[in-house]
Every structure is written in C-alpha cells, then in structure tokens.
Design a protein around this motif. Structure first.
Motif, PDB file in Angstrom:
ATOM      1  N   ALA A 155       6.596   0.558   8.794  1.00  0.00           N
ATOM      2  CA  ALA A 155       5.703   0.382   9.935  1.00  0.00           C
ATOM      3  C   ALA A 155       4.347   1.002   9.624  1.00  0.00           C
ATOM      4  O   ALA A 155       4.228   1.839   8.715  1.00  0.00           O
ATOM      5  CB  ALA A 155       6.303   1.034  11.174  1.00  0.00           C
ATOM      6  N   TYR A 156       3.335   0.615  10.389  1.00  0.00           N
ATOM      7  CA  TYR A 156       2.000   1.147  10.107  1.00  0.00           C
ATOM      8  C   TYR A 156       1.975   2.673  10.238  1.00  0.00           C
ATOM      9  O   TYR A 156       1.218   3.349   9.540  1.00  0.00           O
ATOM     10  CB  TYR A 156       0.957   0.502  11.018  1.00  0.00           C
ATOM     11  N   GLY A 157       2.838   3.226  11.100  1.00  0.00           N
ATOM     12  CA  GLY A 157       2.904   4.673  11.264  1.00  0.00           C
ATOM     13  C   GLY A 157       3.312   5.387   9.989  1.00  0.00           C
ATOM     14  O   GLY A 157       2.867   6.517   9.729  1.00  0.00           O
ATOM     15  N   ASP A 158       4.159   4.741   9.180  1.00  0.00           N
ATOM     16  CA  ASP A 158       4.566   5.336   7.897  1.00  0.00           C
ATOM     17  C   ASP A 158       3.361   5.487   6.971  1.00  0.00           C
ATOM     18  O   ASP A 158       3.220   6.506   6.275  1.00  0.00           O
ATOM     19  CB  ASP A 158       5.635   4.464   7.226  1.00  0.00           C
ATOM     20  N   PHE A 168      -0.985   9.063   4.667  1.00  0.00           N
ATOM     21  CA  PHE A 168      -2.398   9.408   4.492  1.00  0.00           C
ATOM     22  C   PHE A 168      -2.679  10.804   5.047  1.00  0.00           C
ATOM     23  O   PHE A 168      -3.367  11.620   4.426  1.00  0.00           O
ATOM     24  CB  PHE A 168      -3.293   8.387   5.200  1.00  0.00           C
ATOM     25  N   ARG A 169      -2.162  11.066   6.241  1.00  0.00           N
ATOM     26  CA  ARG A 169      -2.403  12.365   6.870  1.00  0.00           C
ATOM     27  C   ARG A 169      -1.778  13.493   6.065  1.00  0.00           C
ATOM     28  O   ARG A 169      -2.359  14.582   5.919  1.00  0.00           O
ATOM     29  CB  ARG A 169      -1.842  12.339   8.289  1.00  0.00           C
ATOM     30  N   ASP A 170      -0.583  13.246   5.530  1.00  0.00           N
ATOM     31  CA  ASP A 170       0.084  14.255   4.710  1.00  0.00           C
ATOM     32  C   ASP A 170      -0.726  14.558   3.457  1.00  0.00           C
ATOM     33  O   ASP A 170      -0.724  15.692   2.959  1.00  0.00           O
ATOM     34  CB  ASP A 170       1.485  13.760   4.343  1.00  0.00           C
ATOM     35  N   GLU A 190       0.805  -1.226   0.000  1.00  0.00           N
ATOM     36  CA  GLU A 190       0.000   0.000   0.000  1.00  0.00           C
ATOM     37  C   GLU A 190       0.841   1.282   0.000  1.00  0.00           C
ATOM     38  O   GLU A 190       0.495   2.250  -0.678  1.00  0.00           O
ATOM     39  CB  GLU A 190      -0.944   0.014   1.211  1.00  0.00           C
ATOM     40  N   LEU A 191       1.919   1.298   0.770  1.00  0.00           N
ATOM     41  CA  LEU A 191       2.729   2.514   0.885  1.00  0.00           C
ATOM     42  C   LEU A 191       3.283   2.937  -0.469  1.00  0.00           C
ATOM     43  O   LEU A 191       3.221   4.115  -0.838  1.00  0.00           O
ATOM     44  CB  LEU A 191       3.866   2.302   1.886  1.00  0.00           C
ATOM     45  N   ASP A 192       3.803   1.996  -1.222  1.00  0.00           N
ATOM     46  CA  ASP A 192       4.358   2.295  -2.542  1.00  0.00           C
ATOM     47  C   ASP A 192       3.289   2.807  -3.503  1.00  0.00           C
ATOM     48  O   ASP A 192       3.531   3.734  -4.282  1.00  0.00           O
ATOM     49  CB  ASP A 192       5.012   1.034  -3.134  1.00  0.00           C
ATOM     50  N   VAL A 193       2.114   2.192  -3.457  1.00  0.00           N
ATOM     51  CA  VAL A 193       1.034   2.609  -4.349  1.00  0.00           C
ATOM     52  C   VAL A 193       0.650   4.060  -4.078  1.00  0.00           C
ATOM     53  O   VAL A 193       0.534   4.875  -4.992  1.00  0.00           O
ATOM     54  CB  VAL A 193      -0.199   1.695  -4.190  1.00  0.00           C
ATOM     55  N   LEU A 194       0.462   4.386  -2.797  1.00  0.00           N
ATOM     56  CA  LEU A 194       0.059   5.744  -2.436  1.00  0.00           C
ATOM     57  C   LEU A 194       1.136   6.765  -2.794  1.00  0.00           C
ATOM     58  O   LEU A 194       0.826   7.856  -3.297  1.00  0.00           O
ATOM     59  CB  LEU A 194      -0.260   5.815  -0.949  1.00  0.00           C
ATOM     60  N   LYS A 195       2.387   6.419  -2.558  1.00  0.00           N
ATOM     61  CA  LYS A 195       3.479   7.331  -2.924  1.00  0.00           C
ATOM     62  C   LYS A 195       3.504   7.564  -4.424  1.00  0.00           C
ATOM     63  O   LYS A 195       3.794   8.674  -4.887  1.00  0.00           O
ATOM     64  CB  LYS A 195       4.823   6.757  -2.456  1.00  0.00           C
ATOM     65  N   PRO A 231      -1.636  -4.790   9.468  1.00  0.00           N
ATOM     66  CA  PRO A 231      -0.365  -4.363  10.072  1.00  0.00           C
ATOM     67  C   PRO A 231       0.722  -5.419  10.067  1.00  0.00           C
ATOM     68  O   PRO A 231       1.909  -5.087   9.967  1.00  0.00           O
ATOM     69  CB  PRO A 231      -0.771  -4.006  11.508  1.00  0.00           C
ATOM     70  N   TYR A 232       0.347  -6.688  10.148  1.00  0.00           N
ATOM     71  CA  TYR A 232       1.358  -7.747  10.196  1.00  0.00           C
ATOM     72  C   TYR A 232       2.138  -7.874   8.891  1.00  0.00           C
ATOM     73  O   TYR A 232       3.225  -8.473   8.864  1.00  0.00           O
ATOM     74  CB  TYR A 232       0.715  -9.085  10.566  1.00  0.00           C
ATOM     75  N   LEU A 233       1.620  -7.295   7.816  1.00  0.00           N
ATOM     76  CA  LEU A 233       2.299  -7.389   6.525  1.00  0.00           C
ATOM     77  C   LEU A 233       3.304  -6.266   6.283  1.00  0.00           C
ATOM     78  O   LEU A 233       4.218  -6.404   5.469  1.00  0.00           O
ATOM     79  CB  LEU A 233       1.271  -7.372   5.389  1.00  0.00           C
ATOM     80  N   TYR A 234       3.150  -5.147   6.983  1.00  0.00           N
ATOM     81  CA  TYR A 234       3.953  -3.974   6.668  1.00  0.00           C
ATOM     82  C   TYR A 234       5.442  -4.204   6.925  1.00  0.00           C
ATOM     83  O   TYR A 234       6.295  -3.766   6.153  1.00  0.00           O
ATOM     84  CB  TYR A 234       3.453  -2.756   7.447  1.00  0.00           C
ATOM     85  N   LYS A 235       5.751  -4.870   8.019  1.00  0.00           N
ATOM     86  CA  LYS A 235       7.156  -5.120   8.352  1.00  0.00           C
ATOM     87  C   LYS A 235       7.849  -5.929   7.259  1.00  0.00           C
ATOM     88  O   LYS A 235       9.025  -5.723   6.959  1.00  0.00           O
ATOM     89  CB  LYS A 235       7.255  -5.853   9.691  1.00  0.00           C
ATOM     90  N   GLU A 236       7.108  -6.834   6.646  1.00  0.00           N
ATOM     91  CA  GLU A 236       7.661  -7.654   5.563  1.00  0.00           C
ATOM     92  C   GLU A 236       8.080  -6.796   4.371  1.00  0.00           C
ATOM     93  O   GLU A 236       8.918  -7.211   3.574  1.00  0.00           O
ATOM     94  CB  GLU A 236       6.638  -8.700   5.106  1.00  0.00           C
ATOM     95  N   HIS A 237       7.475  -5.621   4.269  1.00  0.00           N
ATOM     96  CA  HIS A 237       7.767  -4.734   3.141  1.00  0.00           C
ATOM     97  C   HIS A 237       8.608  -3.530   3.556  1.00  0.00           C
ATOM     98  O   HIS A 237       8.727  -2.554   2.815  1.00  0.00           O
ATOM     99  CB  HIS A 237       6.471  -4.287   2.485  1.00  0.00           C
ATOM    100  N   GLY A 238       9.166  -3.602   4.744  1.00  0.00           N
ATOM    101  CA  GLY A 238      10.157  -2.614   5.155  1.00  0.00           C
ATOM    102  C   GLY A 238       9.627  -1.317   5.719  1.00  0.00           C
ATOM    103  O   GLY A 238      10.323  -0.300   5.693  1.00  0.00           O
TER     104      GLY A 238
END
Length: 272
Positions: A227-230, A235-237, A194-199, A218-225
């Motif tokens: 954290a959920y906070g990122d 999203f907030r930005d 998700e992070l890459d798509v949004l960026k 959330p358990y998947l985010y660490k696998e992709h380097g």
C-alpha cells in the motif's frame, strides 16, 4: 491527466505525422542530443515533437546545490531520456543508468552510442534493483506503443517487455562494488517497484539521505503487493520529507496529497 488520455492524444498526433512521414524509425538531433526514435512509441514521439520529456526533473535538480562533478542515478531509464538530459545539462556529471528490459536497454544503448561526447560519462546497467534474492520479473512494462491494443495495462496502457538479459542486484551492493560515496540525485520511475528499490538501498540512503525525484502512482502499488503507506513509512524511516516538484515547497500532508491523485494517474515528488 490520465495516462490513457495522454495516449489517445499521442495516437491522434502520430496518425497525423504518419501522413507526412512514412518512416517511423528516424534519427535526429534535439537540444544537443542525438536520438534514434520510433515514432509509434509514446516517449519517442514526445521527444520528436517537444525535443524533451519530463524536463521538470532537470529544472528541479538544477535548483539544488550539486557537486562540481555531480553523480546521478537514473533508475528506470527506459530509452535513456533522463540519462541523456542529465548528461547534456550537467556537463561534468556521471550518470549510472539502470534499465532491466531488453526492449528499453537496447534502445538506451543505441541512444547513448549516438552521443560520443557523453557516453564515456554514462554507465549502463541492464539490472533490476531489488532487496529480494532471485526476484527478477520475467516481464516489466516498458513500451507505450501507439499501435498496440493487445495485452496492455488497463490503466496506463503500457506493454510488457522481457528481461531475459538482465540481472537483479541490491542498490547497496552496487554502490559498494563501485566505491560510490555520494550520489547527488536519484531519479526513480519504476512503475510500482519503488518499495523494493528503496529497500535495496536502505543502508546507503539511511546514511546519506540522497535526494530522490520519484513518480507517485498509488494505483500501481496494490499490483505489487503493498500500500502507499508502506512506501511513505519507508521514506520516513530513512529520514525523508516530501516536496512539490513545481516549487519545492514542503508537502504538509503527504497522505492527503496521495489520496488526491485520481485513479490511473501519477504525480512526481522530491524526497530529501
């Protein structure tokens, strides 16, 4: 419910159905949509039994004010469930569908071809949306086969499928190339990417704040380097707030909500 328990339940149902039906590949029509289904696949089996899959996405979108001819993006389309449900339920809609795996895209293409009244309004892309150049993974989880027990994800039991026929592209670049000015809704379910798509769609999303229905796992985010906070900070930005998919009430404490999701499970939120 953890995915592994859902899979276990699906296996029991599949074994019972297998006693009656000897063919696992079938064609049928459910709720006005023609499908070619592999009953040994979790998603396909759900459509066979219930006639739909994750239909709360359609219900949620229908509660929003849409364009006369709404335009949707289905990112992480797999076999085309939401692509076809969107096209069926919003008659004049256009759907841009993205699925990078050969396995998912071939099934997606087949299911779209079986629905001649809809396929002219659906644009298929075997693409991986990312902000990074040359960032196409060789394999992505795309199959939840009820027979397969080898090389599956230890928590969600998905199997890797190759992406050899796919390309990688920025969401912003795709939008610019296709001269898209407005997207009514984005469905985003990409198992941790998700992070890459949004960026990759930062410019467009910052400008339009297109509503997004997305899986929170959330358990998947660490696998992709990351954290959920990122993800939350991005999203907030972009100017988003978060809402429950069930009643569209605002999530007052997003960190508390995410931390309440049990390990190995996921939830769905609306960002707008």
């Amino acid at each position: 419910m953890k995915t592994k328990y859902k899979i276990l339940f699906a296996k029991i149902i599949f074994n019972l159905i297998s006693i009656i039906k000897k063919k696992k590949i079938i064609r049928l029509k459910k709720n006005g949509i023609n499908w070619e289904l592999d009953l040994s696949e979790g998603i396909d089996l759900s459509i066979y039994i219930f006639g739909k899959f994750e239909y709360e996405i359609i219900k949620t979108i229908s509660k929003h004010k849409l364009s006369k001819k709404p335009l949707f993006f289905d990112i992480g389309a797999n076999i085309g469930v939401q692509t076809l449900q969107l096209s069926q339920n919003f008659k004049d809609s256009i759907v841009h569908s993205f699925e990078p795996t050969n396995f998912g895209f071939n099934k997606l293409k087949k299911n779209i071809s079986l629905n001649s009244k809809m396929n002219k309004r659906i644009f298929l892309n075997q693409s991986f949306l990312t902000n990074k150049k040359n960032n196409l993974p060789k394999k992505i989880y795309a199959s939840w086969n009820l027979h397969n027990k080898k090389n599956v994800h230890k928590k969600h039991y998905g199997s890797f499928k190759t992406t050899s026929n796919a390309n990688s592209v920025k969401l912003d670049d795709y939008i610019t190339k296709n001269k898209i000015l407005k997207i009514d809704f984005i469905k985003l379910d990409v198992d941790g990417h998700e992070l890459d798509v949004l960026k990759s769609g930062y410019k467009f999303l910052k400008k339009t704040k297109t509503p997004i229905i997305f899986e929170v796992a959330p358990y998947l985010y660490k696998e992709h380097g990351y954290a959920y906070g990122d993800l939350i900070n991005l999203f907030r930005d972009l100017g988003y707030s978060f809402f429950y998919i069930t009643n569209l009430k605002k999530v007052k404490n997003i960190n508390k909500f995410i931390l309440s999701i049990p390990d190995g499970t996921s939830s769905t939120l609306v960002a707008k």
